[in-house]
Enzyme design. Structure first.
Site, mmCIF file in Angstrom:
data_model
loop_
_atom_site.group_PDB
_atom_site.id
_atom_site.type_symbol
_atom_site.label_atom_id
_atom_site.label_comp_id
_atom_site.label_asym_id
_atom_site.label_seq_id
_atom_site.Cartn_x
_atom_site.Cartn_y
_atom_site.Cartn_z
ATOM 1 N N LYS A 173 33.060 -6.286 0.857
ATOM 2 C CA LYS A 173 32.442 -7.618 0.910
ATOM 3 C C LYS A 173 33.115 -8.450 -0.175
ATOM 4 C CE LYS A 173 29.894 -10.385 -0.438
ATOM 5 N NZ LYS A 173 30.364 -11.739 -0.864
ATOM 6 N N GLU A 248 31.954 -2.906 -12.926
ATOM 7 C CA GLU A 248 32.909 -3.535 -13.845
ATOM 8 C C GLU A 248 32.427 -4.962 -14.002
ATOM 9 O OE1 GLU A 248 35.136 -5.617 -15.479
ATOM 10 O OE2 GLU A 248 36.554 -5.595 -13.822
ATOM 11 N N CYS A 282 37.827 -10.965 -16.549
ATOM 12 C CA CYS A 282 36.818 -10.194 -17.280
ATOM 13 C C CYS A 282 37.380 -9.695 -18.608
ATOM 14 C CB CYS A 282 36.318 -9.044 -16.426
ATOM 15 S SG CYS A 282 37.646 -8.126 -15.667
ATOM 16 N N GLU A 381 30.019 -14.365 -22.290
ATOM 17 C CA GLU A 381 31.245 -14.596 -21.528
ATOM 18 C C GLU A 381 31.216 -16.010 -20.950
ATOM 19 O OE1 GLU A 381 31.702 -12.241 -17.896
ATOM 20 O OE2 GLU A 381 33.737 -11.797 -18.555
#
Ligand code: NAD
Length: 484
Positions: A173, A248, A282, A381
């Site tokens: 997906k 992750e 990331c 982040e």
């Protein structure tokens, strides 16, 4: 690829709902394609096809035959690298040169895992006299892969390449914000000769198709890359059926620069590690910690480099493209507005190029100085081209700052002192540590993932990339034979 279709059981299928959604070009803000809006019925069809492939044509291939098919797929990705890069650049907004690098990485993932397919083996174990005990590595069966929008090709390659090489059949997906390149890869998988159902792609929204995949009882393993919040939801859904999950999630990765470092070597790497993919990485090096005696001169040089950075549409191939969406741009702006309210000083900004169309989701790179370690900017982040600089006085303080966030994905250490390189590499909390370089995710060969100790679990758990990822896509079976 056919427009607004899923790739299920080796065929292009219309969405069960008949509904579609628009793919937007972040460089212009304009739609350029329609995507199928997948739902639970599409996911169910894909899982059934994957199961049939796993129990049939795909699952009965030898490891060497699987490897050959993946080598063929790698060769087709290389053949179509230009088309793939153009699609990725249009869909994500990233400069064409970055999209080319992503296409090359995708081919490399398939090559690496193709070569590894027939080298994955178990062991024999010492046990009581009269026994022979061996372990074999078996695939999970049907694996689910939820892929984000920042590096569709790379993240697909590292996850699906390893899963297929280990013998699993996959249901993918991709993100609703960027997935067009992956539909082209599906067509290449068919051309390479992968049996129908070995690879299935269902496009659509996360809360619909993504949640249906994570909740499906027919999935044997889920790998997810994306935000910590969604990762938690995915793990909760998978827990309903005790399905193992690899997560992750993200990072606030520090680059730690000592006064004895080679600044000429460090400078371009420090800049690239946050500007690559407009900071939507990331493993972006989003904090730079600088030893106080070198803080002012290195910050000046960094500021000079930031002022040279130009932002524009993907086709202009500048330093930085737009962000993925208006939502992401607002998120980055929120961080910058809050920093301004808190009195955090801007050391430098890049420039928006005249070629940038109105309507694109642009944000220029920003370097902020003296960022308080407990501020939101230093802790969370941003996922944008925003670099937070702060000074430190000694190794102990550098480590406290580096390890002082809820993340632990990647770290960079810059120093000429060999003993300090080793001390820092051992003590910094990160799944990957780069010394006098920074890989922004590292190579295909290098295991990658969060270091979830001491409560720093926002980077996730499990390992992607390298040979290590193959282990995650298998289950170890122990066979004990009593022969007297
Ligand atoms: P997200 O985590 O919501 O999306 C990632 C993937 O998960 C997409 O395919 C999405 O469709 C799917 N998804 C969303 N909701 C789901 C659900 N309920 N169940 C199952 N799947 C679902 O990320 P986003 O909203 O696109 O971005 C938000 C933030 O996530 C970003 O600002 C960034 O901080 C972070 N992010 C991190 C990475 C990374 O590589 N670590 C990648 C993308 C985004």
């Amino acid at each position: 690829m056919e427009e607004a279709r899923h790739f299920i059981g080796g065929a292009w299928c219309a969405p069960a709902s008949g509904e579609t959604l628009a793919a937007l070009d972040p460089s212009t803000g304009q739609p350029f394609a329609r995507l199928a809006r997948g739902n639970a019925a599409d996911i169910d069809a894909a899982v059934r096809c994957a199961r049939a492939a796993y129990e049939g044509a795909w699952g009965t291939l030898s490891a060497a035959e699987r490897g050959r098919l993946l080598f063929a797929l790698a060769a087709l990705v290389t053949r179509d690298a230009h088309t793939l890069a153009q699609r990725e650049a249009q869909d994500t907004g990233k400069p064409l040169k970055q999209a080319r690098a992503d296409a090359a990485a995708l081919a490399r993932y398939f090559e690496f895992y193709a070569g590894a397919a027939d080298k994955l083996h178990g062991e024999t174990l010492p046990y009581q006299n009269g026994y022979t005990v061996l372990t074999i590595r078996e695939p999970h069966g049907v694996t689910g892969h939820i892929v984000p929008w920042n590096y569709p090709m790379q993240i697909f390659g590292r996850s699906v390449g390893a899963a297929l090489a280990a013998g699993n059949a996959c249901v993918v997906k991709p993100a609703e914000d960027a997935c067009v390149s992956l539909l082209h890869v599906a067509a290449l998988a068919r051309e390479a000769g992968l049996p129908p159902g070995a690879l299935n792609i269902v496009t659509g929204f996360g809360h619909e198709a993504g949640a249906a995949l994570a909740a499906h009882a027919g999935i044997d393993h889920i790998s997810f890359t994306g935000s910590p919040q969604t990762g938690k939801l995915v793990a909760q859904l998978a827990a309903e059926h005790h399905v193992p999950v690899t997560l992750e999630l993200g990072g606030k990765s520090p680059q730690i620069v000592f006064a004895d470092a080679d600044f000429d070597a460090a400078l371009p790497v420090l800049v690239a590690a946050i500007v690559q993919n407009a900071g939507q990485t990331c493993s972006a090096g989003s904090r730079v910690l600088i030893e106080r005696s070198a803080y002012a001169p290195l910050l000046d040089r960094l500021a000079g480099a930031f002022e040279q950075l130009r932002v524009g549409p993907s086709g202009a191939d500048l330093d930085c493209g737009p962000l993925i969406s208006e939502k992401q741009r607002r998120r980055v702006r929120d961080f910058l507005d809050e920093a301004q309210r808190d009195g955090i000083a801007v050391a430098a900004r890049g420039r928006l190029d005249a070629s940038a169309p109105d309507g694109g989701f642009y944000e220029v790179p920003t370097l902020l100085r003296d960022v308080p370690p407990q501020s939101r900017l230093a802790q969370e982040e941003v996922f944008g081209p925003v670099l937070a600089a702060m000074p430190f006085d000694d190794e102990a303080q550098a480590l406290a700052l580096a390890n002082g966030t809820p993340y632990g994905l990647v770290a960079g250490v810059w120093t000429r002192d060999g003993a300090r390189q080793m001390r820092m590499a051992r003590r910094v909390r990160a799944g990957q540590v780069f010394v006098n370089n920074y890989g922004a995710g590292g190579g295909v060969e290098l295991p990658f993932g969060g270091a979830p100790s001491g409560g720093a679990r926002q980077s996730g758990h499990g390992r992607e990339k390298g040979f290590e990822a193959l282990y995650g896509f298998t289950v170890l079976k122990t066979i004990a034979i009593r022969h007297g």
